[in-house]
Design a protein around this motif. Structure first.
Motif, mmCIF file in Angstrom:
data_model
loop_
_atom_site.group_PDB
_atom_site.id
_atom_site.type_symbol
_atom_site.label_atom_id
_atom_site.label_comp_id
_atom_site.label_asym_id
_atom_site.label_seq_id
_atom_site.Cartn_x
_atom_site.Cartn_y
_atom_site.Cartn_z
ATOM 1 N N ILE A 1 0.826 -1.206 0.000
ATOM 2 C CA ILE A 1 0.000 0.000 0.000
ATOM 3 C C ILE A 1 0.862 1.259 0.000
ATOM 4 N N LEU A 2 1.972 1.204 0.708
ATOM 5 C CA LEU A 2 2.855 2.373 0.812
ATOM 6 C C LEU A 2 3.380 2.847 -0.537
ATOM 7 N N ASN A 3 3.373 1.981 -1.519
ATOM 8 C CA ASN A 3 4.010 2.294 -2.796
ATOM 9 C C ASN A 3 3.103 3.017 -3.778
ATOM 10 N N PHE A 4 1.838 3.199 -3.427
ATOM 11 C CA PHE A 4 0.874 3.765 -4.366
ATOM 12 C C PHE A 4 0.120 4.935 -3.759
ATOM 13 N N GLU A 5 -0.207 5.905 -4.605
ATOM 14 C CA GLU A 5 -0.967 7.062 -4.145
ATOM 15 C C GLU A 5 -2.455 6.797 -4.085
ATOM 16 N N GLU A 6 -2.927 5.808 -4.821
ATOM 17 C CA GLU A 6 -4.350 5.511 -4.832
ATOM 18 C C GLU A 6 -4.589 4.029 -5.052
ATOM 19 N N LEU A 7 -5.765 3.590 -4.619
ATOM 20 C CA LEU A 7 -6.220 2.226 -4.859
ATOM 21 C C LEU A 7 -7.252 2.247 -5.975
ATOM 22 N N ILE A 8 -7.145 1.303 -6.900
ATOM 23 C CA ILE A 8 -8.164 1.138 -7.940
ATOM 24 C C ILE A 8 -9.208 0.180 -7.378
ATOM 25 N N VAL A 9 -10.414 0.671 -7.211
ATOM 26 C CA VAL A 9 -11.450 -0.089 -6.510
ATOM 27 C C VAL A 9 -12.519 -0.522 -7.501
ATOM 28 N N THR A 10 -12.801 -1.814 -7.503
ATOM 29 C CA THR A 10 -13.821 -2.383 -8.377
ATOM 30 C C THR A 10 -14.580 -3.428 -7.573
ATOM 31 N N ASP A 11 -15.247 -4.351 -8.261
ATOM 32 C CA ASP A 11 -15.880 -5.472 -7.588
ATOM 33 C C ASP A 11 -15.466 -6.755 -8.305
ATOM 34 N N SER A 12 -16.040 -7.863 -7.899
ATOM 35 C CA SER A 12 -15.593 -9.142 -8.444
ATOM 36 C C SER A 12 -15.908 -9.310 -9.921
ATOM 37 N N THR A 13 -16.781 -8.456 -10.465
ATOM 38 C CA THR A 13 -17.067 -8.516 -11.901
ATOM 39 C C THR A 13 -16.172 -7.585 -12.701
ATOM 40 N N GLY A 14 -15.503 -6.658 -12.022
ATOM 41 C CA GLY A 14 -14.650 -5.702 -12.717
ATOM 42 C C GLY A 14 -15.417 -4.642 -13.482
ATOM 43 N N THR A 15 -16.701 -4.471 -13.206
ATOM 44 C CA THR A 15 -17.504 -3.512 -13.988
ATOM 45 C C THR A 15 -17.379 -2.085 -13.465
ATOM 46 N N SER A 16 -17.319 -1.915 -12.148
ATOM 47 C CA SER A 16 -17.202 -0.567 -11.579
ATOM 48 C C SER A 16 -15.736 -0.169 -11.494
ATOM 49 N N LEU A 17 -15.476 1.111 -11.348
ATOM 50 C CA LEU A 17 -14.098 1.579 -11.171
ATOM 51 C C LEU A 17 -14.118 2.898 -10.415
ATOM 52 N N GLU A 18 -13.494 2.882 -9.242
ATOM 53 C CA GLU A 18 -13.302 4.087 -8.437
ATOM 54 C C GLU A 18 -11.833 4.168 -8.068
ATOM 55 N N ARG A 19 -11.440 5.358 -7.649
ATOM 56 C CA ARG A 19 -10.059 5.558 -7.194
ATOM 57 C C ARG A 19 -10.102 6.188 -5.802
ATOM 58 N N TRP A 20 -9.560 5.467 -4.828
ATOM 59 C CA TRP A 20 -9.546 5.949 -3.450
ATOM 60 C C TRP A 20 -8.113 6.334 -3.078
ATOM 61 N N PRO A 21 -7.908 7.520 -2.550
ATOM 62 C CA PRO A 21 -6.546 7.915 -2.171
ATOM 63 C C PRO A 21 -6.024 7.101 -0.991
ATOM 64 N N VAL A 22 -4.736 6.833 -1.006
ATOM 65 C CA VAL A 22 -4.053 6.262 0.151
ATOM 66 C C VAL A 22 -3.638 7.447 1.015
ATOM 67 N N ASP A 23 -4.566 7.884 1.857
ATOM 68 C CA ASP A 23 -4.458 9.190 2.523
ATOM 69 C C ASP A 23 -3.237 9.329 3.410
ATOM 70 N N ALA A 24 -2.843 8.251 4.074
ATOM 71 C CA ALA A 24 -1.725 8.329 5.014
ATOM 72 C C ALA A 24 -0.421 7.806 4.411
ATOM 73 N N ARG A 25 -0.373 7.715 3.087
ATOM 74 C CA ARG A 25 0.847 7.285 2.413
ATOM 75 C C ARG A 25 1.986 8.248 2.742
ATOM 76 N N GLY A 26 3.147 7.714 3.084
ATOM 77 C CA GLY A 26 4.305 8.550 3.369
ATOM 78 C C GLY A 26 4.367 9.067 4.789
ATOM 79 N N PHE A 27 3.313 8.856 5.579
ATOM 80 C CA PHE A 27 3.329 9.314 6.966
ATOM 81 C C PHE A 27 3.922 8.203 7.830
ATOM 82 N N LEU A 28 5.196 8.348 8.151
ATOM 83 C CA LEU A 28 5.924 7.303 8.876
ATOM 84 C C LEU A 28 6.427 7.764 10.240
ATOM 85 N N SER A 29 6.170 9.022 10.584
ATOM 86 C CA SER A 29 6.676 9.534 11.855
ATOM 87 C C SER A 29 5.585 10.233 12.634
#
Length: 368
Positions: A340-368
């Motif tokens: 998860i740390l390596n990406f700015e967003e997650l590609i979100v779909t369902d088991s059919t692959g028909t929908s597509l959303e992009r959710w930010p990895v909001d706490a990416r890079g926050f390590l301290s």
């Protein structure tokens, strides 16, 4: 055809690789299944957001019934607090150096904040950091249950709680992490028993010190199935939300419960026993070994036998079909959290692959 490959095939013309793909329906089932397990046992669920670092996923966990969240560092806690999460456990023996003391103080002013401690020096430093309001900060004593990571001996939990009380902070309980339960399928039960024994001892020591353990917090995804002690009040699983190859190998989840994979494209095939995919350490991290692999292609026995930064060496065992250049494959990581740390967003779909959303990895890079 494997279900992950089927979903990926429906998406492949709409995404670039490498990319982390989340099947939202599978993830939601994982969230609800863990909540149901906890409800049946009278336990609170306080999921560890370090696994996903995503506010939207945290909201779904709370909506399903989670009592609050667990964060791994001050930065994660700040991100989720800013998004409206108001009950946060910083389950780490944080040392309030630099700006961390002031940041913890500000967090404690705006949310219900619990912080893990396992030594007197940290207790003193945290009390100093709280200036004239140490009673705003709840502390939970971390004890070791055999993982040999952070955590004091359980027999010292009462002494540490008293040290926190003397400095004006509010000791509310104990927690531990049975990390040695990840060493193999048979280790899960043993680690859960070690965890139970350590927490029972720690609670007894708090009681002897005149302190009630309101919080008795246990982990983790591999051991939660066997977490049965009556003293435990909450669990802190993290990986369950996505699952991964490590947990399937341990028996802590099934292949059908894997909710995240990394889409990878075959880009080279000059050697007969392998192909090269565009997914290396910068996408998958380096969790694994040459013998076990660094991730596997869903529905096959093929594993990534070697990784460079941008190259994944996909070994092709006998009997497996050879993917052609341009084929997009679903790679299931060994350990999902560092991916998860390596990406700015997650590609979100369902088991059919028909929908597509992009959710930010909001706490990416926050390590301290």
């Amino acid at each position: 055809m494997n279900r992950l490959q089927r979903a990926l095939d429906a998406l492949s013309e709409r995404i670039d690789t490498p990319a982390p793909i989340v099947l939202a329906d599978v993830m939601q089932n994982n969230i609800e299944r863990m909540q149901d397990l906890a409800d049946q046992r009278g336990l609170g669920v306080r999921p560890h957001v370090k696994t996903h670092k995503c506010v939207e996923i945290g909201r779904r966990q709370v909506a399903a019934g989670a009592t609050g969240i667990t964060a791994g560092n001050v930065g994660e806690a700040e991100v989720f607090a800013a998004a409206g999460f108001d009950d946060i456990f910083l389950a780490y023996p944080v040392w309030p150096s630099g700006t961390k003391g002031a940041r913890i103080r500000r967090l404690a002013e705006s949310v219900r904040l619990r912080v893990g401690v396992d030594n007197v020096a940290a207790i003193e430093a945290l009390a100093d950091a709280m200036k004239g309001e140490p009673d705003r900060l709840e502390v939970v004593i971390e004890v070791d249950c055999g993982a040999r990571r952070s955590g004091a001996p359980p027999e010292l939990a009462g002494d540490l709680a008293l040290a926190a009380r003397r400095r004006g902070m509010v000791p509310v309980g104990v927690f531990t992490y049975p990390g040695h339960g990840s060493s193999g399928p048979d280790a899960r039960v043993r680690a859960a028993r070690d965890q139970d024994a350590a927490l029972v001892t720690a609670v007894r020591c708090l009681t002897a010190a005149g302190i009630t353990a309101q919080v008795v917090s246990a982990g983790s995804t591999p051991t939660v199935e066997f977490t049965t002690s009556s003293v435990i009040t909450e669990i802190r699983p993290g990986e369950y939300v996505f699952c991964d190859l490590n947990n399937t190998r341990l028996g802590a989840c099934t292949d059908d419960q894997v909710a995240l994979f990394v889409a990878a494209t075959v880009v080279s095939d000059w050697f007969p026993d392998q192909v090269i995919v565009d997914t290396g350490t910068k996408a998958l991290s380096r969790e694994g070994s040459p013998e076990r692999g660094y991730g596997g292609v869903a529905g096959t026995k093929a594993v990534l036998a070697k990784l460079n930064e941008y190259h994944g060496f996909l070994a092709l065992p006998g009997g497996e079909s050879r993917p052609t250049i341009g084929t997009v494959l679903p790679v299931v990581p060994n350990h999902v959290c560092p991916v998860i740390l390596n990406f700015e967003e997650l590609i979100v779909t369902d088991s059919t692959g028909t929908s597509l959303e992009r959710w930010p990895v909001d706490a990416r890079g926050f390590l301290s």
